[in-house]
Enzyme design. Structure first.
Site, PDB file in Angstrom:
ATOM      1  N   ASP A 293       0.853  -1.187   0.000  1.00 37.03           N
ATOM      2  CA  ASP A 293       0.000   0.000   0.000  1.00 37.03           C
ATOM      3  C   ASP A 293       0.892   1.241   0.000  1.00 37.03           C
ATOM      4  OD1 ASP A 293      -2.461   1.544   0.392  1.00 37.03           O
ATOM      5  OD2 ASP A 293      -1.684   1.893   2.401  1.00 37.03           O
TER       6      ASP A 293
ATOM      7  N   ASP B 157      -1.420  -0.511   6.296  1.00 32.67           N
ATOM      8  CA  ASP B 157      -1.567  -0.034   7.668  1.00 32.67           C
ATOM      9  C   ASP B 157      -2.948   0.526   7.982  1.00 32.67           C
ATOM     10  OD1 ASP B 157      -1.537   2.426   6.334  1.00 32.67           O
ATOM     11  OD2 ASP B 157      -0.567   3.421   8.029  1.00 32.67           O
TER      12      ASP B 157
ATOM     13  N   ASP C  63      -7.088  -1.562   4.335  1.00 33.52           N
ATOM     14  CA  ASP C  63      -6.146  -2.599   3.923  1.00 33.52           C
ATOM     15  C   ASP C  63      -6.474  -3.960   4.540  1.00 33.52           C
ATOM     16  OD1 ASP C  63      -4.597  -0.791   2.457  1.00 33.52           O
ATOM     17  OD2 ASP C  63      -3.475  -0.193   4.236  1.00 33.52           O
TER      18      ASP C  63
END
Length: 640
Positions: free
Chosen positions: A323, A520, A524
């Site tokens: 990410d 995080d 996600d």
């Protein structure tokens, strides 16, 4: 010897409370009996020697029988049964010396395994042992000692020198100096100013300060870490389950070979010798010791791996889906560039905008306020502030009418800005903020979420560890994402993704190999759960991400991840190496015993040498050697 004892937290049976401690001291009984018997033998008292050896064997046999009965009651058939048969057979065949040696060898293996497990789990156990129980809460000017479970958001807590922070919060008064080494592996204490966030589990090594609680204890970082550690210690790895399956097959082979030797020769001593060489088996010693050693080493560098299964998967991943926001970047907008228009200078325009934005809770507004304070600009109190949802903020600062927002807000107030001249950060810009004062253009402020300084280095290091493909997955615009990773070792960019699309991107990458997803945020969590291995930044990431992940980085950085991959690869390689070497040597010894080339006493000595070698080899995982040279990744050149 079964793997159930290693890392078990079972307390249902009374034996579970005293058996682990007994394992560590079990070798004392047969050692004392063996020495007493040898002394009696030297004094020509063969009867006393036989009695001493028999009693020593019976003592260990009683403990072993209790373990076997407990295991069988749970449906666990292990190689402890072979040890039981070999000791019982030695006594039945009037070979008390062989029985005493077998008992000593077995008990010595138990003690060595208990020591190895204790040393391997020391780092994870230390995390749990440091969990605070009480805290000093400020109540109306007085201090009251309360259980940390009684702390609520908004409570003020006095943190004394040497105290472990009980909950997540902010420094309310004073300046904190915190030791976060047990959480993140940072060697040096960190200074934290008033208003800055702090994590539970850190140790105050400076002067006393007041902590403003922001989460209940049960929801704080350290409580989550403790839950993860407990889960990690009780999960059985696929490699350990494989060892159990092979152990059962090995048990059948042992009994078949022992029975065949007896039937072929008519000598039951040969069958006993075969059983002795198979007692205990390196297969079930090496795997748990190596994997728990790997978990412990990873915990020591701030990487919490939730069990041996996750450690094995970490060793096998070949694709990284990462990410962007909060992982490769800081996750907060920062002022990237500013263009002021006369008669306003950049500092004055920023000061007026930040003064007005003090009344807004928008992340962009907070970023401007933090930037102004970082520059030491004196902010004024705004008045008559009006929040325009999705457009910006208007109000008065020092008797001047200030607008901070986007083009539509400016058009609503008939403020015309000069055309953009192409300056700024173009694709990397996260947001553009226009500032107007008294109906005149004052500044164009461009904000961006910059790349972490260690982000590129971490990706390169992961490449060197065997990650063959890196994919950036983000909900941001493609132009922003591509500008961010320009020059980084990224193979593909998947942009404009919602949580479902991000999960789909992870699933699509499985065709390229086992996938590790790093993120995080709350968005996600589905992708982390769907990946072969989910990795969450737990220092300040969302709790949902940490719960869904298989690995939690306790430091707010990707920096420890490459080393964790090396540790995992080394642990798995050493476990397999120990298993096959130990099994090969044991099989060779069993064949020799079946052919009459080894006596039960010689077989016991040989098997103990194999067991000690296997356990010591598995404990090499605790060493600090890098794996690039010892266990190279295919396609990655060895270091010189």
């Amino acid at each position: 010897m079964t793997t159930a004892a290693l890392g078990s937290t079972e307390t249902a049976m009374p034996a579970a409370r005293w058996m682990p401690r007994l394992r560590g001291w079990l070798a004392v009984l047969p050692l004392a009996g063996l020495c007493a018997g040898l002394l009696a033998q030297a004094l020509a008292r063969a009867d006393i020697a036989a009695t001493a050896w028999t009693l020593a064997t019976l003592a260990v046999l009683a403990v072993l029988a209790s373990q076997v009965v407990t295991s069988l009651a749970k449906g666990d058939v292990g190689l402890d049964l072979v040890a039981l048969l070999s000791m019982g057979g030695a006594l039945a065949l009037s070979q008390p010396l062989a029985g005493a040696v077998i008992a000593l060898m077995y008990a010595g293996g138990q003690s060595l395994e208990a020591y190895a497990a204790g040393r391997a789990g020391r780092a994870m156990t230390a995390l749990i042992a440091r969990q605070p129980r009480m805290a000093l809460r400020e109540d109306g000017g007085a201090l009251t000692e309360v259980p940390i479970a009684a702390l609520l958001p908004g409570d003020r807590v006095l943190v004394r020198v040497g105290d472990v922070l009980p909950v997540d919060g902010r420094v309310a008064a004073g300046r904190a100096v915190l030791d976060r080494s047990s959480l993140t592996g940072e060697a040096l204490p960190v200074a934290v100013e008033t208003g800055d966030p702090v994590l539970s589990g850190s140790v105050n090594v400076g002067t006393a300060f007041t902590l403003l609680a922001e989460r209940p204890a049960a929801e704080s970082t350290y409580a989550g870490i403790v839950r993860l550690v407990e889960a990690a210690r009780t999960r059985k790895a696929p490699l350990a389950r494989m060892a159990d399956r092979y152990g059962l097959a090995f048990l059948g082979l042992t009994l078949l070979l022992a029975g065949g030797a007896w039937a072929a020769s008519g000598d039951p001593v040969r069958a006993l010798a075969v059983l002795v060489v198979a007692t205990p088996c390196p297969l079930i010693l090496a795997v748990p010791v190596a994997l728990v050693s790997g978990l412990s080493r990873a915990a020591a560098i701030g990487v919490l791996v939730k069990g041996g299964g996750a450690l094995e998967t970490l060793a096998k991943v070949r694709v990284l889906v990462v990410d962007k926001t909060g992982t490769l970047t800081h996750g907060t907008a920062r002022l990237a560039s500013a263009r002021a228009f006369a008669p306003f200078g950049e500092p004055e325009a920023l000061r007026l905008a930040a003064s007005l934005d003090q009344a807004s809770g928008h992340p962009i507004a907070r970023a401007l306020v933090e930037e102004a304070r970082r520059r030491g600009l004196a902010l004024s109190q705004p008045t008559k502030v009006i929040e325009h949802p999705g457009e910006g903020v208007s109000g008065w600062v020092e008797r001047r009418h200030v607008l901070v927002g986007g083009p539509r807000l400016m058009r609503m107030h008939d403020v015309r800005f000069p055309p953009a001249d192409g300056a700024g950060h173009a694709g990397a810009t996260t947001a553009t903020v226009l500032v107007a004062v008294d109906g005149m253009p004052a500044a164009v402020l461009e904000l961006a979420d910059p790349l972490r300084t260690d982000g590129g280095r971490a990706l390169s290091a992961l490449r060197a560890c065997g990650i063959e493909r890196v994919v950036l997955a983000t909900g941001d615009r493609r132009a922003v994402a591509e500008a961010l990773v320009a020059g980084l070792p990224v193979d593909a960019v998947a942009a404009d993704l919602d949580p479902a699309a991000k999960t789909g991107a992870v699933a699509a990458e499985r065709r390229n190999g086992p996938v590790m997803m790093v993120g995080d945020g709350v968005n996600d969590a589905p992708a982390l759960a769907s990946a072969d291995l989910g990795v969450a930044l737990g220092a300040r990431g969302a709790a949902a991400a940490a719960e869904a992940a298989d690995v939690v980085l306790l430091v707010d950085s990707l920096a420890p991840l490459p080393e964790a991959v090396r540790i995992a690869r080394r642990a798995r390689a050493i476990a397999l190496q120990s298993v096959w070497a130990g099994i090969g040597l044991s099989l060779a010894g069993m064949v020799a015993a079946a052919l009459g080339h080894l006596t039960p006493l010689q077989g016991a000595l040989l098997q103990e040498a194999i067991d000690v070698a296997v356990i010591l080899n598995a404990m090499r995982v605790l060493g600090g050697a890098r794996t690039a040279r010892e266990f190279p990744v295919p396609g990655v050149p060895k270091p010189t």
